[in-house]
Design an enzyme around this catalytic site. Structure first.
Site, PDB file in Angstrom:
ATOM      1  N   HIS A 102       0.830  -1.208   0.000  1.00  0.00           N
ATOM      2  CA  HIS A 102       0.000   0.000   0.000  1.00  0.00           C
ATOM      3  C   HIS A 102       0.858   1.250   0.000  1.00  0.00           C
ATOM      4  O   HIS A 102       1.972   1.275   0.527  1.00  0.00           O
ATOM      5  CB  HIS A 102      -1.012   0.000   1.146  1.00  0.00           C
ATOM      6  CG  HIS A 102      -0.439   0.008   2.531  1.00  0.00           C
ATOM      7  ND1 HIS A 102      -0.107   1.168   3.199  1.00  0.00           N
ATOM      8  CD2 HIS A 102      -0.168  -1.006   3.390  1.00  0.00           C
ATOM      9  CE1 HIS A 102       0.338   0.871   4.408  1.00  0.00           C
ATOM     10  NE2 HIS A 102       0.321  -0.441   4.548  1.00  0.00           N
ATOM     11  N   ASP A 150       0.086   4.407   1.207  1.00  0.00           N
ATOM     12  CA  ASP A 150      -0.070   5.423   2.248  1.00  0.00           C
ATOM     13  C   ASP A 150       0.620   5.043   3.546  1.00  0.00           C
ATOM     14  O   ASP A 150       0.945   3.877   3.792  1.00  0.00           O
ATOM     15  CB  ASP A 150      -1.551   5.680   2.519  1.00  0.00           C
ATOM     16  CG  ASP A 150      -2.290   4.425   2.993  1.00  0.00           C
ATOM     17  OD1 ASP A 150      -2.034   3.341   2.436  1.00  0.00           O
ATOM     18  OD2 ASP A 150      -3.115   4.526   3.920  1.00  0.00           O
ATOM     19  N   ASP A 184       6.082   0.970   7.019  1.00  0.00           N
ATOM     20  CA  ASP A 184       4.742   0.431   6.752  1.00  0.00           C
ATOM     21  C   ASP A 184       4.020   1.401   5.831  1.00  0.00           C
ATOM     22  O   ASP A 184       3.473   2.392   6.281  1.00  0.00           O
ATOM     23  CB  ASP A 184       3.995   0.263   8.075  1.00  0.00           C
ATOM     24  CG  ASP A 184       2.570  -0.237   7.897  1.00  0.00           C
ATOM     25  OD1 ASP A 184       2.218  -0.667   6.788  1.00  0.00           O
ATOM     26  OD2 ASP A 184       1.808  -0.174   8.882  1.00  0.00           O
ATOM     27  N   GLU A 194      -4.847   2.316   2.817  1.00  0.00           N
ATOM     28  CA  GLU A 194      -4.894   1.092   3.616  1.00  0.00           C
ATOM     29  C   GLU A 194      -5.039   1.415   5.093  1.00  0.00           C
ATOM     30  O   GLU A 194      -5.732   0.707   5.834  1.00  0.00           O
ATOM     31  CB  GLU A 194      -3.620   0.273   3.374  1.00  0.00           C
ATOM     32  CG  GLU A 194      -3.613  -1.108   4.026  1.00  0.00           C
ATOM     33  CD  GLU A 194      -3.077  -1.113   5.451  1.00  0.00           C
ATOM     34  OE1 GLU A 194      -3.202  -2.146   6.128  1.00  0.00           O
ATOM     35  OE2 GLU A 194      -2.538  -0.072   5.902  1.00  0.00           O
ATOM     36  N   GLU A 195      -4.384   2.493   5.517  1.00  0.00           N
ATOM     37  CA  GLU A 195      -4.324   2.812   6.942  1.00  0.00           C
ATOM     38  C   GLU A 195      -5.647   3.312   7.511  1.00  0.00           C
ATOM     39  O   GLU A 195      -5.787   3.434   8.726  1.00  0.00           O
ATOM     40  CB  GLU A 195      -3.230   3.861   7.196  1.00  0.00           C
ATOM     41  CG  GLU A 195      -1.822   3.420   6.826  1.00  0.00           C
ATOM     42  CD  GLU A 195      -1.253   2.373   7.773  1.00  0.00           C
ATOM     43  OE1 GLU A 195      -1.947   1.994   8.738  1.00  0.00           O
ATOM     44  OE2 GLU A 195      -0.109   1.935   7.543  1.00  0.00           O
ATOM     45  N   ASP A 223       3.107  -6.713   3.509  1.00  0.00           N
ATOM     46  CA  ASP A 223       2.672  -5.789   4.562  1.00  0.00           C
ATOM     47  C   ASP A 223       2.436  -6.535   5.867  1.00  0.00           C
ATOM     48  O   ASP A 223       1.429  -6.325   6.533  1.00  0.00           O
ATOM     49  CB  ASP A 223       1.396  -5.061   4.123  1.00  0.00           C
ATOM     50  CG  ASP A 223       1.000  -3.953   5.089  1.00  0.00           C
ATOM     51  OD1 ASP A 223       1.890  -3.401   5.755  1.00  0.00           O
ATOM     52  OD2 ASP A 223      -0.201  -3.648   5.177  1.00  0.00           O
TER      53      ASP A 223
END
Length: 237
Positions: free
Chosen positions: A79, A81, A109, A142-143, A166
């Site tokens: 991802h 973001d 991350d 994603e976050e 991830d």
């Protein structure tokens, strides 16, 4: 100590480039542009889907395809973001470990996953042997609830093997759970009164909120649960 291979140095350089790019949820376009350029230079066909219409992000999900000469398709997912604070990241390398030098996150991350996927594509493109088709699927937001992944066309995620870059643990593991969060907003409404003449007729909304907050369980509630009061706003006096 043996010298680092040029490919390993390139991988590190890519990661350091990525963590310096501001790209929180909803503002992933600069990170996506960097990834698109790197993948195009490696020989990929790159496109963006129309998920921004749904997510409200400043870019869509990135899908890149490296054509192979074997029938199988490998999908690499990561991802774009990060969480905040994501601006002004200054990475430093100490003892072979990359750290943030300031008061920000590092952004590994999931920029570590992005860098790994890009380097995988580069090495496969440079190899002389047969290689599978490789598709990179880099999603937005994603976050904040996997919003980009939910808006992804399932066809873009189909392959013979899909690696989601991830998570920790050994490659090939299956993630069956992940942290999530629930939020709520509480509104306290008081009653105005003249502070000098009839203060006893007033009701303080701030006092009510403070009373409630003081009685909330804060911090670690049990092995799997934590709680926190985020922000408090109020008062006109």
């Amino acid at each position: 100590m043996s010298a680092a291979r040029p490919q390993d140095e390139r991988l590190l350089a890519t990661f350091l480039d990525l963590v310096r790019i501001y790209g929180p949820s909803g503002s992933e376009a600069p990170v996506a542009a960097y990834c698109a350029r790197a993948l195009e230079e490696a020989g990929c066909e790159v496109r963006f889907d129309d998920s921004a219409v749904v997510t409200g992000s400043d870019t869509g999900n990135l899908i890149a395809q490296l054509r192979g000469d074997a029938p199988a398709t490998l999908v690499l997912s990561a991802h774009l973001d990060t969480v905040e604070p994501a601006g002004g990241v200054e990475p430093v390398v100490r003892g072979g470990v990359v750290l943030s030098a300031g008061d920000t996150i590092l952004g590994a991350d999931d920029k570590a996953g992005l860098a790994a996927a890009i380097e995988c594509v580069r090495r496969l493109a440079e190899s002389d042997g047969p290689r599978p088709n490789v598709r990179c699927v880099f999603t937005v937001q994603e976050e904040v609830g996997l919003t980009g992944a939910k808006a992804l066309d399932p066809v873009d995620a189909q392959g013979d093997l899909c690696l989601v870059l991830d998570a920790d643990g050994a490659p090939g593991g299956i993630v069956i759970g992940a942290p999530t969060h629930y939020t709520f907003t509480a509104r306290f409404t008081g009653r105005a009164a003249h502070a000098g003449v009839r203060p006893e007729d007033g009701i303080s909304a701030i006092a009510m909120a403070a009373w409630a907050i003081a009685r909330l369980p804060i911090g670690r509630i049990d092995e799997m649960t934590t709680a926190n009061v985020g922000t408090v706003h109020g008062g006109t006096a």
